[in-house]
Scaffold this motif. Structure first.
Motif, short mmCIF file in Angstrom:
data_model
loop_
_atom_site.label_atom_id
_atom_site.label_comp_id
_atom_site.label_asym_id
_atom_site.label_seq_id
_atom_site.Cartn_x
_atom_site.Cartn_y
_atom_site.Cartn_z
N ASN A 75 -32.90 16.89 41.65
CA ASN A 75 -34.23 16.89 41.02
C ASN A 75 -34.19 17.54 39.65
O ASN A 75 -34.84 17.06 38.71
CB ASN A 75 -35.22 17.64 41.91
N LEU A 76 -33.47 18.63 39.54
CA LEU A 76 -33.39 19.35 38.27
C LEU A 76 -32.79 18.48 37.18
O LEU A 76 -33.33 18.40 36.06
CB LEU A 76 -32.55 20.62 38.45
N ILE A 77 -31.71 17.80 37.48
CA ILE A 77 -31.05 16.94 36.49
C ILE A 77 -31.97 15.81 36.05
O ILE A 77 -32.11 15.52 34.85
CB ILE A 77 -29.73 16.37 37.05
N ILE A 78 -32.62 15.16 37.01
CA ILE A 78 -33.52 14.04 36.70
C ILE A 78 -34.66 14.50 35.79
O ILE A 78 -34.97 13.86 34.78
CB ILE A 78 -34.10 13.45 38.00
N LEU A 79 -35.28 15.61 36.12
CA LEU A 79 -36.41 16.11 35.33
C LEU A 79 -35.99 16.54 33.93
O LEU A 79 -36.69 16.28 32.95
CB LEU A 79 -37.07 17.28 36.07
N VAL A 80 -34.84 17.20 33.83
CA VAL A 80 -34.38 17.69 32.52
C VAL A 80 -34.06 16.52 31.59
O VAL A 80 -34.36 16.57 30.39
CB VAL A 80 -33.15 18.61 32.68
N VAL A 81 -33.45 15.45 32.12
CA VAL A 81 -33.15 14.28 31.30
C VAL A 81 -34.43 13.73 30.65
O VAL A 81 -34.46 13.43 29.46
CB VAL A 81 -32.47 13.18 32.15
N GLY A 82 -35.49 13.62 31.44
CA GLY A 82 -36.76 13.16 30.89
C GLY A 82 -37.38 14.15 29.94
O GLY A 82 -37.93 13.78 28.90
N ALA A 83 -37.29 15.42 30.27
CA ALA A 83 -37.93 16.46 29.46
C ALA A 83 -37.35 16.54 28.06
O ALA A 83 -38.08 16.80 27.09
CB ALA A 83 -37.79 17.82 30.14
N LEU A 84 -36.06 16.30 27.92
CA LEU A 84 -35.44 16.34 26.58
C LEU A 84 -36.07 15.29 25.66
O LEU A 84 -36.31 15.56 24.48
CB LEU A 84 -33.93 16.13 26.69
N SER A 85 -36.36 14.11 26.22
CA SER A 85 -37.03 13.08 25.43
C SER A 85 -38.46 13.49 25.10
O SER A 85 -38.93 13.29 23.97
CB SER A 85 -37.05 11.75 26.20
N GLY A 86 -39.15 14.08 26.06
CA GLY A 86 -40.52 14.52 25.83
C GLY A 86 -40.61 15.59 24.76
O GLY A 86 -41.53 15.58 23.92
N ILE A 87 -39.66 16.51 24.76
CA ILE A 87 -39.63 17.55 23.72
C ILE A 87 -39.41 16.92 22.35
O ILE A 87 -40.05 17.30 21.36
CB ILE A 87 -38.53 18.59 24.03
N GLY A 88 -38.50 15.94 22.30
CA GLY A 88 -38.25 15.24 21.03
C GLY A 88 -39.49 14.54 20.51
O GLY A 88 -39.80 14.59 19.31
N ILE A 89 -40.23 13.88 21.40
CA ILE A 89 -41.47 13.20 21.01
C ILE A 89 -42.48 14.21 20.48
O ILE A 89 -43.14 13.98 19.46
CB ILE A 89 -42.06 12.42 22.21
N GLY A 90 -42.60 15.34 21.17
CA GLY A 90 -43.52 16.37 20.71
C GLY A 90 -43.17 16.91 19.35
O GLY A 90 -44.05 17.12 18.50
#
Length: 250
Positions: A75-90
């Motif tokens: 779960n941690l790996i899956i969420l972090v992969v998405g979060a890195l993109s979200g941070i970039g968008i922000g």
């Protein structure tokens, strides 16, 4: 100068920081979404987010010691992969949004996530399998909302709660996720010049509250019902979200 802020700001911010610390170490976090809206009632939202980031990093470091062996790796790996993109968008959209638009966006996110607690609890009894696409999507939303206002907790909980994880494993996965996310956010925040001397001084004022909040959250983890805590906290999110929407629209 930072002392020009009204005394009510310091009182409200101190209480919000304490609640965030208790929530992060005891009940899987999410109340970072409460702290920034409450601070934003007195100061600009991005300023509030910049003040909170060093404080959250301190909370993460203290919390991870208690949960260093209790987190769900997949779960941690899956969420972090998405979060890195979200941070970039922000980071890329940050400069194109004015303060009132941020208040409206933050108010909507805070209000909707607050209401979701009271509307969507019935799904928790049936455990769902780990869905990689859903996890990555929740990670993207969590990364974006965490970057803007440290409001990444609700999307993460939406993904994890469906799996009916053990309470300690659930909290530990949240702690590990935000330890990574908040450390990553330091880079774009510094690049955007958010760590001014004034903001860092304000962060230092509230840092002494952090150890007490973390300690209290750990003590309460096995004592108090998370449901009561979240009912109160999410109600406060609804109130803060409605106030921010009003401030952004007038």
């Amino acid at each position: 100068m930072f002392l020009d802020n009204p005394y009510s700001f310091y009182v409200v911010a101190a209480v919000a920081v304490l609640i965030t610390g208790i929530s992060k170490s005891g009940f899987s976090g999410g109340m970072g979404a409460l702290t920034v809206p409450l601070m934003a009632l007195f100061i600009a939202p991005f300023k509030a987010a910049a003040i909170m980031l060093p404080i959250l990093c301190c909370m993460d470091i203290l919390s991870i010691f208690a949960y260093r062996k209790s987190f769900h790796r997949k779960n941690l790996i899956i969420l972090v992969v998405g979060a890195l993109s979200g941070i970039g968008i922000g980071a890329l959209t940050f400069r194109y949004v004015n303060a009132d638009n941020v208040r409206i966006l933050l108010g909507m996110v805070t209000l909707l996530f607050g209401l979701s607690f009271f509307v969507g609890n019935k799904e928790r009894d049936v455990a769902k399998k780990v869905s990689t696409p859903m996890g990555v999507g929740c990670g993207v939303v969590a990364g974006f909302t965490s970057f803007i206002a440290h409001a990444g907790g609700p999307p993460v909980k939406f993904f994890l709660l469906r799996q009916n994880l053990d309470k300690t494993l659930f909290v530990g996965t949240n702690v590990a996720f935000f330890l990574i996310v908040n450390q990553v956010k330091i880079i774009p925040y510094a690049w955007m010049g958010q760590f001014s001397s004034e903001n860092l001084l304000l962060s230092l004022i509230f840092v002494p509250i952090v150890p007490f909040g973390i300690w209290l959250g750990l003590r309460l983890h096995n004592v108090i019902s998370p449901e009561l805590f979240y009912k109160i906290s999410y109600f406060m999110m609804i109130v803060a979200g409605a106030k921010l929407l009003y401030d952004g629209m007038i």
